[in-house]
Design a protein around this motif. Structure first.
Motif, PDB file in Angstrom:
ATOM      1  N   LEU A 135       0.451  -2.312   5.940  1.00  0.00           N
ATOM      2  CA  LEU A 135       0.392  -0.793   6.543  1.00  0.00           C
ATOM      3  C   LEU A 135       1.292  -0.732   7.867  1.00  0.00           C
ATOM      4  N   ILE A 144       0.401   7.459   6.549  1.00  0.00           N
ATOM      5  CA  ILE A 144      -0.005   6.156   5.644  1.00  0.00           C
ATOM      6  C   ILE A 144      -1.453   5.606   6.081  1.00  0.00           C
ATOM      7  N   ILE A 147      -4.130   8.098   4.665  1.00  0.00           N
ATOM      8  CA  ILE A 147      -3.996   8.090   3.214  1.00  0.00           C
ATOM      9  C   ILE A 147      -4.640   6.663   2.764  1.00  0.00           C
ATOM     10  N   ALA A 148      -4.507   5.562   3.421  1.00  0.00           N
ATOM     11  CA  ALA A 148      -5.095   4.602   3.139  1.00  0.00           C
ATOM     12  C   ALA A 148      -6.528   4.514   3.488  1.00  0.00           C
ATOM     13  N   LEU A 149      -6.952   4.927   4.341  1.00  0.00           N
ATOM     14  CA  LEU A 149      -8.270   4.914   4.891  1.00  0.00           C
ATOM     15  C   LEU A 149      -9.206   5.945   3.918  1.00  0.00           C
ATOM     16  N   ALA A 151      -8.282   7.005   0.963  1.00  0.00           N
ATOM     17  CA  ALA A 151      -8.156   6.141  -0.250  1.00  0.00           C
ATOM     18  C   ALA A 151      -9.504   5.117  -0.398  1.00  0.00           C
ATOM     19  N   ALA A 152      -9.441   4.367   0.662  1.00  0.00           N
ATOM     20  CA  ALA A 152     -10.430   3.340   0.674  1.00  0.00           C
ATOM     21  C   ALA A 152     -11.957   3.821   0.571  1.00  0.00           C
ATOM     22  N   THR A 166      -5.433   9.384  -8.047  1.00  0.00           N
ATOM     23  CA  THR A 166      -5.585   9.235  -6.471  1.00  0.00           C
ATOM     24  C   THR A 166      -4.294   8.711  -5.885  1.00  0.00           C
ATOM     25  N   LEU A 167      -3.815   7.817  -6.583  1.00  0.00           N
ATOM     26  CA  LEU A 167      -2.406   7.122  -6.373  1.00  0.00           C
ATOM     27  C   LEU A 167      -1.263   8.113  -6.326  1.00  0.00           C
ATOM     28  N   ALA A 170      -1.920  10.864  -3.606  1.00  0.00           N
ATOM     29  CA  ALA A 170      -1.400  10.161  -2.226  1.00  0.00           C
ATOM     30  C   ALA A 170       0.219  10.205  -2.222  1.00  0.00           C
ATOM     31  N   GLY A 171       0.684   9.989  -3.161  1.00  0.00           N
ATOM     32  CA  GLY A 171       2.314   9.920  -3.308  1.00  0.00           C
ATOM     33  C   GLY A 171       2.775  11.045  -2.773  1.00  0.00           C
ATOM     34  N   GLN A 174       2.106  12.225   0.756  1.00  0.00           N
ATOM     35  CA  GLN A 174       2.881  11.555   1.730  1.00  0.00           C
ATOM     36  C   GLN A 174       4.239  12.011   1.678  1.00  0.00           C
TER      37      GLN A 174
END
Lengths: 181, 198
Positions: A135, A144, A147-149, A151-152, A166-167, A170-171, A174
């Motif tokens: 990251l 970024i 999105i990561a947090l 998603a986590a 979800t992926l 997210a794409g 972004q």
């Protein structure tokens, strides 16, 4: 096969075979080191290519460890892919095979669970360090991290959801964020 | 792991007798799982098929192997597949399971990468993939936090080890080998005594 090809294959083996035996907690834990070796040390891929190949390996089916296949393919074609993959998979697999045979004999011994207890926090630290390394080296900006947090949190809360939607979302998010900001 | 825990099948649904596992069926199962498992969760899928639907292995046998595959280096699902393959068809079974799980998606992932290279350097595609990678990292973070919860259940010393690994590898970018060796030795000392359950 010329000399530079052989040198490349030996370098791939030299990087991935030792990592194979150090990838506690799964392939995630060695991402930080793969990044260092393939971008900074050997210049097999650029930073942007690293991120792209990583994303492709996640979007494609199969174990995430196939990321290594892509690094090998990028720098050395099909043969490079094979060499890199075998280097990463074979050493740990031989160990796993030996342990699988011993498992029924020693699985209930106290020293076995001691090793197990000791390695869990190591795996945890390595997994989180790998995520942090990827990251923080991304060129995608603050979105970024968001999105990561998000998603986590989502994956923590919902154990069984299919990760694909979800992926994908997210794409799209972004791509839109980068197009407008 | 947590996914598997939730997927535990009630005992009365499990036959006491194990079903035979023909070699071709085993290979085909691993091919199918390798090719359809987008974004992970492979271990849980193996569990449902091998223990639940097909009754090739006993519950406790599989879950024991799952623990082992997490402790050992290497991708968890790869280690687990070696164990399952070995259990069902010996050394040949282990090799076949591994090849069936890895080779088809290896070819697929390279073709996807070739396609990507062919399309070229399109900014939105790069951003799209970066978003996917970020969400996948979210999945990794979630897994890290879960394993952290399990680690802390074994004692508060675990937090020190987790923090030390994170700072040394993630922030300072120290070499992996010596860091892991030193911290494993330290962790082994702390892990000597099993913590009594409170």
């Amino acid at each position: 096969m010329n000399e530079s090809r052989i040198t490349l294959y030996l370098q791939l083996i030299g990087v991935f075979a030792p990592l194979s035996l150090l990838s506690f907690g799964g392939g995630q834990s060695i991402i930080a080191d793969i990044h260092k070796q393939s971008v900074d040390v050997f210049h097999w891929v650029t930073q942007a290519q690293f991120v792209d190949l990583f994303a492709i390996s996640r979007a494609a089916p199969g174990p995430g460890a196939l990321f290594t296949t892509l690094i090998g393919w990028h720098v050395g074609g099909w043969m490079g892919a094979l060499v890199a993959s075998l280097s990463l998979f074979v050493p740990s697999s031989i160990l796993a095979y030996a342990v699988a045979r011993m498992w029924n004999r020693h699985g209930d011994k106290p020293w076995f669970s001691q090793i197990q207890r000791a390695l869990i926090p190591l795996a945890c630290g390595l997994i989180l360090a790998g995520a942090y390394a990827v990251l923080s080296s991304s060129s995608g900006g603050i979105s970024i991290w968001v999105i990561a947090l998000v998603a986590a949190a989502l994956f923590m809360k919902f154990d069984k959801i299919n990760p694909l939607p979800t992926l994908f979302v997210a794409g799209v998010v972004q791509a839109l964020v980068r197009a407008w900001l | 792991m947590a996914q598997v825990e939730q997927a535990v099948i009630p005992e009365d649904e499990l036959a006491s007798e194990l079903a035979p596992a023909p070699f071709a069926d085993v290979v085909w199962l691993f091919v199918r799982i390798g090719l359809t498992s987008f974004g992970g969760g492979l271990s849980a899928w193996l569990y449902r098929e091998v223990v639940g639907a097909r009754r090739w292995m006993k519950d406790e046998d599989f879950l024991g192997a799952l623990t082992m595959s997490q402790v050992l280096p290497g991708a968890n699902v790869i280690n687990l597949s070696i164990y399952v393959g070995h259990r069902l068809h010996g050394g040949v079974g282990a090799a076949a399971a591994l090849a069936a799980l890895l080779l088809p998606p290896m070819v697929v992932v390279i073709f996807i990468a070739m396609l990507f290279q062919h399309v070229g350097n399109v900014p939105w595609l790069h951003n799209f993939l970066e978003g996917i990678a970020a969400a996948a990292m979210g999945m990794t973070i979630a897994m890290g936090l879960r394993s952290g919860r399990r680690a802390l259940a074994n004692g508060r010393w675990s937090f020190g080890v987790i923090a030390a690994v994170f700072v040394a590898i993630g922030v300072l970018r120290w070499p992996l080998v010596p860091v892991v060796l030193v911290l494993t030795a330290i962790a082994l000392v702390f892990a000597r005594k099993k913590r009594t359950i409170e």
